[in-house]
Design a protein around this motif. Sequence first.
Motif, PDB file in Angstrom:
ATOM      1  N   ASP A   1       0.835  -1.174   0.046  1.00 40.45           N
ATOM      2  CA  ASP A   1      -0.093   0.162   0.120  1.00 40.45           C
ATOM      3  C   ASP A   1       0.858   1.315   0.064  1.00 40.45           C
ATOM      4  OD1 ASP A   1      -1.672   2.148   0.633  1.00 40.45           O
ATOM      5  OD2 ASP A   1      -2.956   1.043   2.066  1.00 40.45           O
ATOM      6  N   ARG A   2       1.282   1.832  -1.189  1.00 43.17           N
ATOM      7  CA  ARG A   2       2.101   3.063  -1.490  1.00 43.17           C
ATOM      8  C   ARG A   2       1.646   4.152  -0.429  1.00 43.17           C
ATOM      9  NH1 ARG A   2       6.366   4.953  -4.680  1.00 43.17           N
ATOM     10  NH2 ARG A   2       6.695   6.937  -3.410  1.00 43.17           N
ATOM     11  N   GLU A   3       0.263   4.437  -0.345  1.00 41.43           N
ATOM     12  CA  GLU A   3      -0.357   5.603   0.384  1.00 41.43           C
ATOM     13  C   GLU A   3      -0.082   5.365   1.695  1.00 41.43           C
ATOM     14  OE1 GLU A   3      -1.398   8.479  -0.898  1.00 41.43           O
ATOM     15  OE2 GLU A   3      -0.836   7.707  -2.942  1.00 41.43           O
ATOM     16  N   ALA A   4      -0.359   3.993   2.290  1.00 48.32           N
ATOM     17  CA  ALA A   4       0.141   3.937   3.682  1.00 48.32           C
ATOM     18  C   ALA A   4       1.363   4.082   3.988  1.00 48.32           C
ATOM     19  CB  ALA A   4      -0.375   2.455   4.257  1.00 48.32           C
ATOM     20  N   PHE A   5       2.296   3.768   3.044  1.00 56.99           N
ATOM     21  CA  PHE A   5       3.745   3.919   3.135  1.00 56.99           C
ATOM     22  C   PHE A   5       3.914   5.279   3.471  1.00 56.99           C
ATOM     23  CE2 PHE A   5       7.737   5.023   1.071  1.00 56.99           C
ATOM     24  CZ  PHE A   5       8.812   4.234   1.836  1.00 56.99           C
ATOM     25  N   ASN A   6       3.452   6.203   2.346  1.00 62.75           N
ATOM     26  CA  ASN A   6       3.770   7.585   2.265  1.00 62.75           C
ATOM     27  C   ASN A   6       3.256   8.186   3.509  1.00 62.75           C
ATOM     28  OD1 ASN A   6       4.692   7.309  -0.238  1.00 62.75           O
ATOM     29  ND2 ASN A   6       2.981   8.085  -1.442  1.00 62.75           N
ATOM     30  N   TRP A   7       2.160   7.939   3.950  1.00 63.64           N
ATOM     31  CA  TRP A   7       1.574   8.470   5.228  1.00 63.64           C
ATOM     32  C   TRP A   7       2.601   8.122   6.568  1.00 63.64           C
ATOM     33  CZ3 TRP A   7       0.196   6.279  10.147  1.00 63.64           C
ATOM     34  CH2 TRP A   7      -0.390   7.242  10.952  1.00 63.64           C
ATOM     35  N   LYS A   8       3.099   6.970   6.564  1.00 65.83           N
ATOM     36  CA  LYS A   8       4.152   6.606   7.667  1.00 65.83           C
ATOM     37  C   LYS A   8       5.064   7.349   7.586  1.00 65.83           C
ATOM     38  CE  LYS A   8       5.705   2.965  10.483  1.00 65.83           C
ATOM     39  NZ  LYS A   8       5.677   1.404  10.677  1.00 65.83           N
ATOM     40  N   MET A   9       5.772   7.708   6.493  1.00 69.78           N
ATOM     41  CA  MET A   9       7.141   8.650   6.001  1.00 69.78           C
ATOM     42  C   MET A   9       6.801   9.859   6.642  1.00 69.78           C
ATOM     43  SD  MET A   9       9.323   6.547   5.204  1.00 69.78           S
ATOM     44  CE  MET A   9      10.734   7.298   4.324  1.00 69.78           C
ATOM     45  N   ARG A  10       5.544  10.467   6.315  1.00 71.62           N
ATOM     46  CA  ARG A  10       5.226  11.805   6.632  1.00 71.62           C
ATOM     47  C   ARG A  10       5.119  11.897   8.351  1.00 71.62           C
ATOM     48  NH1 ARG A  10       1.152  11.444   2.651  1.00 71.62           N
ATOM     49  NH2 ARG A  10       1.906  12.342   0.486  1.00 71.62           N
ATOM     50  N   GLN A  11       4.729  10.654   9.025  1.00 78.76           N
ATOM     51  CA  GLN A  11       4.635  10.791  10.490  1.00 78.76           C
ATOM     52  C   GLN A  11       6.041  10.850  10.751  1.00 78.76           C
ATOM     53  OE1 GLN A  11       1.331  11.546  10.365  1.00 78.76           O
ATOM     54  NE2 GLN A  11       1.652  10.791  12.521  1.00 78.76           N
TER      55      GLN A  11
END
Length: 315
Positions: free
Chosen positions: A122-132
């Motif tokens: 899930d690339r969107e979930a990955f991106n969200w975690k990196m923003r966190q």
Amino acid sequence: MHYFILFIVRWAIILRHPRITFWYWTLDRNHSLPNPANPKTANDKFFWRKIFDRNEEFTEISDKLRVGSWLDRKGIHVDAAPVLWSGIDPENIPDHLLENGVIAKANHGSGTNIILRKAPDDREAFNWKMRQFLQKKQGSRRLEWGYFNIPKKLFIEVLIPDLVSELKVFTFGDRIERIQILYGFESEKGISADVWLPNGRGGWRRFPGSPKITRSANRPWPKVANEALELAQDIGRHFDHMRVDFLSDGDKLWFGELTLYNLAGYIPLVGDCPNEGVNTSWDLRKSNFMRIRHRGWRALYVNSLRKVLPKNEHF
């Protein structure tokens, strides 16, 4: 007069930083009140470092993306895992970089790693975690000053294949008093570790206690350890204390990071024992704060501290 000045400074720090004072009080097995003005133990010296030693280099060496530049300037040559991308928006990470064994990281603290052996489902979930990760305020709770002014970035680093161990070398100037070696990063039993201390005869002995955060590994002295000691000594001589971390596949070393505040600023089991090597070898005179010129109350304080520092340590 010197002890009176140290007494005043000690209580000024305690009253100014009650939360950190309470934390160090809980770490001391005798529940002694910490003394960051005239520290005798490694734990108190970490407290002292947080309050006084605001060495500008600390920000650079705590930055996972900039520490390599510091090593180059000092003429210290050691391989590190290649960085494939860095930036502030995970949307800009090319998909193909996430497909073949990498680690996604933030450069400004710990607990901000994602190991990817294949592209994220899930690339969107990955991106969200990196923003966190970018939102994390590393060190604010325990006053780990070296992390505060790092320009926050994300980066993608090659995953070292067949990783066997991580070696954490505790340096005090050019002395080494402790080596912690972690194993089993993908074991179902979790991480295990051994701690090695000098045996007094030029060799090393396994510490009978186990690190607080792991179980004992009971493994033999690794063949890469001697190389790690030499490199760590080259780095450590620039500081009063530094933890130097390496990664290894059992045959080769890669540079990991430099750590100013072990476990946020204490050493388990021995950090509150004044006679242990990690305490007696830590020479505050080698710190940046003690070597630069001060004015006002800081000058009075430094002069008082110099007068009372013990003369029989490994200085």
